[in-house]
Design a protein around this motif. Sequence first.
Motif, mmCIF file in Angstrom:
data_model
loop_
_atom_site.group_PDB
_atom_site.id
_atom_site.type_symbol
_atom_site.label_atom_id
_atom_site.label_comp_id
_atom_site.label_asym_id
_atom_site.label_seq_id
_atom_site.Cartn_x
_atom_site.Cartn_y
_atom_site.Cartn_z
ATOM 1 N N ALA A 1 6.835 -12.302 -1.370
ATOM 2 C CA ALA A 1 7.777 -11.225 -1.679
ATOM 3 C C ALA A 1 7.957 -11.133 -3.192
ATOM 4 C CB ALA A 1 9.105 -11.476 -0.987
ATOM 5 N N CYS A 2 7.911 -9.923 -3.713
ATOM 6 C CA CYS A 2 8.092 -9.671 -5.145
ATOM 7 C C CYS A 2 9.560 -9.896 -5.510
ATOM 8 C CB CYS A 2 7.663 -8.227 -5.424
ATOM 9 S SG CYS A 2 8.216 -7.546 -6.978
ATOM 10 N N ALA A 3 9.792 -10.545 -6.659
ATOM 11 C CA ALA A 3 11.161 -10.853 -7.083
ATOM 12 C C ALA A 3 11.928 -9.581 -7.433
ATOM 13 C CB ALA A 3 11.142 -11.803 -8.277
ATOM 14 N N THR A 4 11.214 -8.508 -7.779
ATOM 15 C CA THR A 4 11.884 -7.274 -8.184
ATOM 16 C C THR A 4 12.230 -6.387 -6.983
ATOM 17 O OG1 THR A 4 10.700 -7.344 -10.272
ATOM 18 C CG2 THR A 4 11.695 -5.222 -9.673
ATOM 19 N N CYS A 5 11.263 -6.116 -6.111
ATOM 20 C CA CYS A 5 11.508 -5.160 -5.021
ATOM 21 C C CYS A 5 11.758 -5.831 -3.676
ATOM 22 C CB CYS A 5 10.366 -4.155 -4.916
ATOM 23 S SG CYS A 5 8.823 -4.871 -4.327
ATOM 24 N N GLY A 6 11.495 -7.133 -3.582
ATOM 25 C CA GLY A 6 11.836 -7.866 -2.367
ATOM 26 C C GLY A 6 10.803 -7.825 -1.261
ATOM 27 N N GLU A 7 9.691 -7.102 -1.464
ATOM 28 C CA GLU A 7 8.622 -7.151 -0.468
ATOM 29 C C GLU A 7 7.291 -7.441 -1.170
ATOM 30 O OE1 GLU A 7 7.060 -3.308 1.193
ATOM 31 O OE2 GLU A 7 9.030 -2.545 0.697
ATOM 32 N N PRO A 8 6.271 -7.878 -0.417
ATOM 33 C CA PRO A 8 4.986 -8.105 -1.086
ATOM 34 C C PRO A 8 4.532 -6.801 -1.740
ATOM 35 C CG PRO A 8 4.942 -8.926 1.175
ATOM 36 C CD PRO A 8 6.197 -8.137 1.026
ATOM 37 N N CYS A 9 4.206 -6.847 -3.027
ATOM 38 C CA CYS A 9 3.855 -5.594 -3.703
ATOM 39 C C CYS A 9 2.815 -5.835 -4.779
ATOM 40 C CB CYS A 9 5.095 -4.889 -4.240
ATOM 41 S SG CYS A 9 5.484 -5.231 -5.958
ATOM 42 N N LYS A 10 2.346 -4.747 -5.392
ATOM 43 C CA LYS A 10 1.234 -4.830 -6.338
ATOM 44 C C LYS A 10 1.627 -5.464 -7.667
ATOM 45 C CE LYS A 10 -1.103 -0.760 -4.389
ATOM 46 N NZ LYS A 10 -1.493 0.646 -4.623
ATOM 47 N N ARG A 11 2.930 -5.457 -8.001
ATOM 48 C CA ARG A 11 3.351 -5.944 -9.309
ATOM 49 C C ARG A 11 2.948 -7.402 -9.533
ATOM 50 N NH1 ARG A 11 8.736 -5.556 -12.859
ATOM 51 N NH2 ARG A 11 9.100 -3.593 -11.779
ATOM 52 N N GLY A 12 3.097 -8.219 -8.489
ATOM 53 C CA GLY A 12 2.821 -9.646 -8.613
ATOM 54 C C GLY A 12 1.400 -9.943 -9.065
ATOM 55 N N ARG B 1 5.176 2.085 -6.620
ATOM 56 C CA ARG B 1 6.454 2.194 -7.335
ATOM 57 C C ARG B 1 6.744 1.014 -8.255
ATOM 58 N NH1 ARG B 1 10.851 4.151 -2.800
ATOM 59 N NH2 ARG B 1 9.982 6.235 -2.437
ATOM 60 N N CYS B 2 6.770 -0.179 -7.674
ATOM 61 C CA CYS B 2 7.213 -1.358 -8.422
ATOM 62 C C CYS B 2 6.235 -1.689 -9.550
ATOM 63 C CB CYS B 2 7.381 -2.515 -7.448
ATOM 64 S SG CYS B 2 8.276 -3.918 -8.111
ATOM 65 N N ALA B 3 4.935 -1.594 -9.268
ATOM 66 C CA ALA B 3 3.919 -1.884 -10.290
ATOM 67 C C ALA B 3 3.968 -0.849 -11.410
ATOM 68 C CB ALA B 3 2.528 -1.907 -9.662
HETATM 69 ZN ZN LIG Z 1 7.684 -5.378 -6.364
#
Ligand SMILES: [Zn+2]
Length: 197
Positions: free
Chosen positions: A128-139, A156-158
Amino acid sequence: MRLVVDWDGTITVQDSLVQVIHRFGDPAILAELEPRVGVDLTLHEEIAAEFAAITAPLPEVVGWVLENVEVRPGLHELAAHDPLVISAGFHELIEPVLEREAARLEVLANHVDARPDGWVVRFRDQAACATCGEPCKRGSLAGEPYVYVGDGYSDRCAALAAERIFARDALATYLDERGIGYEPFEDLRDVVAALAT
Ligand SMILES: [Zn+2]
Ligand SMILES: [Mg+2]
């Protein structure tokens, strides 16, 4: 600076996952689950449920994808910038299209096990991404500044962590609503031309 580009709806004209669900899966599941993403479902949960309803053999789906999935003009010009393609979709459906286009690009995506009793998605990153709370591309992009090109929810998050954003469609609407600046694009030549300025 690193150029990071989404696949579905960004490099491709339409979202190929949505196209595949309409052709081989159950569009009712898509209609029911899509509005719940970010509310009571993660994107991964949505994708897993939608593809569990697909039972077609992978070669049949790949053949259909090769006949029906179009890419936006400018892919070769974009390839000259050595982009990283990052996708919530599957290597199994992305790589054949790149091969058809004779474009060699680095791809970060998920894998799918096309089982006859329902496809099983093997997600590349479950953290889970620390920013959006779900697995996402930013990480996957942490550590190096980047330019981001995208169109949808998975971007969005990335995009928010990028030095420069190119956006269209739902991603553009999301950024508009938050007053966040971006450069609009229609095809990949627009992005390449803007990168030169
Ligand atoms: Zn994220
Ligand atoms: Mg997309």
